[in-house]
Design a protein around this motif. Structure first.
Motif, PDB file in Angstrom:
ATOM      1  N   ASN A  65       0.886  -1.345   0.014  1.00 34.28           N
ATOM      2  CA  ASN A  65       0.207  -0.142  -0.125  1.00 34.28           C
ATOM      3  C   ASN A  65       0.808   1.101   0.181  1.00 34.28           C
ATOM      4  O   ASN A  65       0.168   2.411  -0.009  1.00 34.28           O
ATOM      5  CB  ASN A  65      -0.896   0.083   1.335  1.00 34.28           C
ATOM      6  CG  ASN A  65      -0.331   0.121   2.527  1.00 34.28           C
ATOM      7  OD1 ASN A  65       0.956  -0.372   2.601  1.00 34.28           O
ATOM      8  ND2 ASN A  65      -0.992   0.075   3.568  1.00 34.28           N
ATOM      9  N   LYS A  66       2.295   1.027  -0.156  1.00 37.64           N
ATOM     10  CA  LYS A  66       2.886   2.161  -0.269  1.00 37.64           C
ATOM     11  C   LYS A  66       4.051   2.335  -1.598  1.00 37.64           C
ATOM     12  O   LYS A  66       4.370   3.339  -2.021  1.00 37.64           O
ATOM     13  CB  LYS A  66       4.042   2.360   1.052  1.00 37.64           C
ATOM     14  CG  LYS A  66       3.195   2.477   2.321  1.00 37.64           C
ATOM     15  CD  LYS A  66       4.331   2.778   3.474  1.00 37.64           C
ATOM     16  CE  LYS A  66       3.334   3.036   4.908  1.00 37.64           C
ATOM     17  NZ  LYS A  66       4.291   2.805   5.932  1.00 37.64           N
ATOM     18  N   THR A  68       4.060   2.553  -5.443  1.00 38.28           N
ATOM     19  CA  THR A  68       3.056   2.629  -6.438  1.00 38.28           C
ATOM     20  C   THR A  68       2.800   1.350  -7.346  1.00 38.28           C
ATOM     21  O   THR A  68       1.619   1.000  -7.702  1.00 38.28           O
ATOM     22  CB  THR A  68       3.453   3.582  -7.639  1.00 38.28           C
ATOM     23  OG1 THR A  68       4.603   3.648  -7.886  1.00 38.28           O
ATOM     24  CG2 THR A  68       3.293   4.990  -6.604  1.00 38.28           C
ATOM     25  N   VAL A  71       0.361  -0.615  -5.157  1.00 34.31           N
ATOM     26  CA  VAL A  71      -0.856  -0.031  -5.040  1.00 34.31           C
ATOM     27  C   VAL A  71      -1.938  -0.140  -6.286  1.00 34.31           C
ATOM     28  O   VAL A  71      -2.997  -0.609  -6.152  1.00 34.31           O
ATOM     29  CB  VAL A  71      -0.858   1.472  -4.768  1.00 34.31           C
ATOM     30  CG1 VAL A  71      -2.326   2.251  -4.734  1.00 34.31           C
ATOM     31  CG2 VAL A  71      -0.008   1.825  -3.343  1.00 34.31           C
ATOM     32  N   SER A  72      -1.404  -0.063  -7.323  1.00 30.72           N
ATOM     33  CA  SER A  72      -2.163  -0.123  -8.818  1.00 30.72           C
ATOM     34  C   SER A  72      -2.496  -1.450  -8.733  1.00 30.72           C
ATOM     35  O   SER A  72      -3.717  -1.742  -9.180  1.00 30.72           O
ATOM     36  CB  SER A  72      -1.549   0.355  -9.913  1.00 30.72           C
ATOM     37  OG  SER A  72      -0.194  -0.161  -9.934  1.00 30.72           O
ATOM     38  N   SER A 104       7.619   7.110 -10.338  1.00 31.72           N
ATOM     39  CA  SER A 104       6.540   6.540  -9.487  1.00 31.72           C
ATOM     40  C   SER A 104       5.613   5.843 -10.235  1.00 31.72           C
ATOM     41  O   SER A 104       4.894   4.922 -10.262  1.00 31.72           O
ATOM     42  CB  SER A 104       6.390   7.312  -8.435  1.00 31.72           C
ATOM     43  OG  SER A 104       5.768   8.692  -9.036  1.00 31.72           O
ATOM     44  N   ALA A 135      -2.735   5.307  -7.955  1.00 34.10           N
ATOM     45  CA  ALA A 135      -1.453   4.644  -7.125  1.00 34.10           C
ATOM     46  C   ALA A 135      -0.687   5.908  -7.136  1.00 34.10           C
ATOM     47  O   ALA A 135       0.250   6.110  -6.298  1.00 34.10           O
ATOM     48  CB  ALA A 135      -1.001   3.654  -8.013  1.00 34.10           C
ATOM     49  N   GLN A 137      -1.121   8.915  -6.937  1.00 34.51           N
ATOM     50  CA  GLN A 137      -1.579   9.828  -5.899  1.00 34.51           C
ATOM     51  C   GLN A 137      -0.662   9.558  -4.646  1.00 34.51           C
ATOM     52  O   GLN A 137      -0.562  10.265  -3.924  1.00 34.51           O
ATOM     53  CB  GLN A 137      -3.019   9.797  -5.854  1.00 34.51           C
ATOM     54  CG  GLN A 137      -3.681  11.056  -5.579  1.00 34.51           C
ATOM     55  CD  GLN A 137      -5.251  10.970  -5.101  1.00 34.51           C
ATOM     56  OE1 GLN A 137      -5.895  10.142  -5.566  1.00 34.51           O
ATOM     57  NE2 GLN A 137      -5.846  11.909  -4.538  1.00 34.51           N
ATOM     58  N   VAL A 138      -0.462   8.151  -4.344  1.00 30.60           N
ATOM     59  CA  VAL A 138       0.067   7.925  -3.054  1.00 30.60           C
ATOM     60  C   VAL A 138       1.436   8.362  -3.094  1.00 30.60           C
ATOM     61  O   VAL A 138       2.087   8.780  -2.126  1.00 30.60           O
ATOM     62  CB  VAL A 138       0.187   6.304  -3.188  1.00 30.60           C
ATOM     63  CG1 VAL A 138       1.221   5.684  -2.011  1.00 30.60           C
ATOM     64  CG2 VAL A 138      -1.013   5.682  -3.002  1.00 30.60           C
ATOM     65  N   GLY A 141       0.623  12.783  -3.399  1.00 28.19           N
ATOM     66  CA  GLY A 141      -0.218  13.412  -2.706  1.00 28.19           C
ATOM     67  C   GLY A 141      -1.373  14.184  -3.721  1.00 28.19           C
ATOM     68  O   GLY A 141      -2.375  14.441  -3.498  1.00 28.19           O
TER      69      GLY A 141
END
Lengths: 314, 314
Positions: A65-66, A68, A71-72, A104, A135, A137-138, A141
């Motif tokens: 979850n950190k 990218t 996450v994607s 990223s 992702a 966005q992680v 921001g």
């Protein structure tokens, strides 16, 4: 026992914030780029990043979850309600991070494309954009898609609405080549965003948007002289140029050698310049490089056509 | 004695500030419009406006350096060093002024095109743009070309740089029709400019310019659904809407009846809406008109294709 599947995906570096297209316009280049290898496993359940290569200082997180790429990929797995074998992911960073080349984003795209392939494409490529944008966005921001969209789809892409993952390919005349050069210093996207003023004058807005529109008309009509007049950034570049050593010298070298445009890639410190063909790009790259050489500054330079493919299986 | 020449030129009304294209994007319609008649004379030397029709309240000046038709024409005469017979100019205002339909621009264009024709075209049509833009500046103090450019050239036109008189036609799919409606009140362009905030947020700038770029891509690709999503104005319209009685009701009537977009024309109070074809436009015009009818407000409504010709001899 069934054979466990595995595959490898490449996702290219991208130039974001293309001159007057701050936050909305980007294009992909052929190298550098990231690779993600995914493989089914019976050793664990769910998705895990098991190795990260090309990160000697261990700056990148392994947590799904950190990172990218995680996450994607996880978002895609969640959306399809995946309950198959465990998936191990290996991340090969073959591009620098913090240089403004969409590092990223490349990971986010490579991760989701790889898992989509592993699952035999539950989604079309275009549909993966929303996962990659979320992702990204992680990482910094902010929600924007001017790196992930061209990284995924290739070409030059305008993002109309990042929240809706709506992006459109720009028609480009053939043969365009980019030079990308960066001094080996790091600029954090978040810092580069924080220095920007929160507002622009109505006059600047009018001028910048007229240039963006004209640049697109120029590309559409293969009118490179119109592209040359339009491809400029009067809003963001003046605020960020001081973060990049010798920015204006490098830019001048590009303009002195037939650049259609030259500005900051993403949040910098990478600088991009666009040329009508490879011969002009190669010639200018030498001169742009000389600026840093004469200052004895470590730097890297790439010459590449616009990558029209985007992320793909290798 | 040689025969003295005379001729008549029509210049069409225009919709300026087309949604996200504030100050840079306009298009021409077929009616209303202005006509200028010029004729050589031996009664006096130089250029004179000898009559103005359609101005019952005598609001328009006869002085050559104050009436946009005279200003543009005189600039052309100065530039060619004209020393022929005197020229009498008659101005037929066949369109309202102060409604946001480019009335002063139509006069500026008609004047310079007429004199250019009288002189057997020392300039190509495109070269007349600089005279018309400079004349338009006399009318409202600001330099912009989103009315004069389409009035002169026809079609939908993006003005990249008004100071340089650089404008570009946008490719349009065939068949587009506009509805233009205005309540019979007057809004002065200068007042409408003065209420605008001097700056916009970076976020608004990004969103508005992405929409402008997307709208042009939509037109280029005949992708009317993209045009529909993009043709909106989040910056100017919210600040000026209150100057126009029942603006949002009229806009809603347009959107309820298939408008691709609907916003303020120029500085208002005219409202324009764009449609894929004439049948849709005619149908929507009735509904937009009903808003003012139900309020017993005097108003005018026009339905027109995009005028692809611009100013011309009649």
């Amino acid at each position: 026992m069934t054979k466990l599947k595995g595959l490898r995906v490449f996702a290219p570096a991208t130039v974001g914030n293309v001159a007057c297209g701050y936050d909305v316009l980007g294009f992909a280049i052929n190298e550098p780029g990231d690779e993600v290898v995914v493989r089914e496993t019976e050793e664990f359940e769910g998705l895990r990043i098991v190795s990260i290569h090309g990160d000697p200082e261990h700056q990148l997180p392994y947590e799904i979850n950190k990172n990218t790429a995680g996450v994607s990929a996880q978002m895609l797995l969640d959306e399809v309600g995946y309950n198959g074998p465990g998936i191990q992911m290996k991340l090969y960073k073959k591009m620098p991070f913090g240089t403004g080349l969409g590092s990223s984003s490349a990971s986010a795209v490579a991760g989701v494309v790889a898992v989509n392939e592993l699952l035999r494409r539950p989604f079309q490529k275009r549909e993966l954009l929303k996962f990659a944008i979320a992702a990204e966005q992680v990482a910094d921001g902010a929600i924007h898609g001017d790196n992930v969209a061209p990284c995924l789809m290739g070409g030059m892409v305008l993002v109309r609405d990042a929240k809706l993952a709506e992006a459109h390919r720009i028609f480009l005349p053939g043969g365009l080549h980019a030079v990308v050069i960066y001094p080996e210093i790091q600029v954090l996207t978040k810092d580069a965003r924080d220095i920007l003023t929160a507002s622009v004058s109505l006059e600047q807005h009018v001028q910048q948007s007229a240039n963006l529109a004209s640049m697109i008309i120029g590309f559409s009509n293969s009118d490179l002289e119109l592209v040359r007049r339009s491809m400029r950034d009067i809003i963001i570049e003046p605020q960020r140029a001081h973060l990049i050593p010798h920015f204006y010298d490098v830019q001048q070298a590009a303009f002195d050698h037939d650049a259609l445009g030259c500005s900051i890639s993403g949040a910098g410190p990478a600088i991009f310049a666009l040329f009508a063909n490879s011969l002009l790009a190669e010639k200018a790259a030498v001169q742009m490089s000389k600026v840093y050489k004469s200052q004895k500054m470590k730097h890297k330079v790439y010459v590449s056509p616009i990558n029209m493919t985007g992320a793909h299986l290798v």
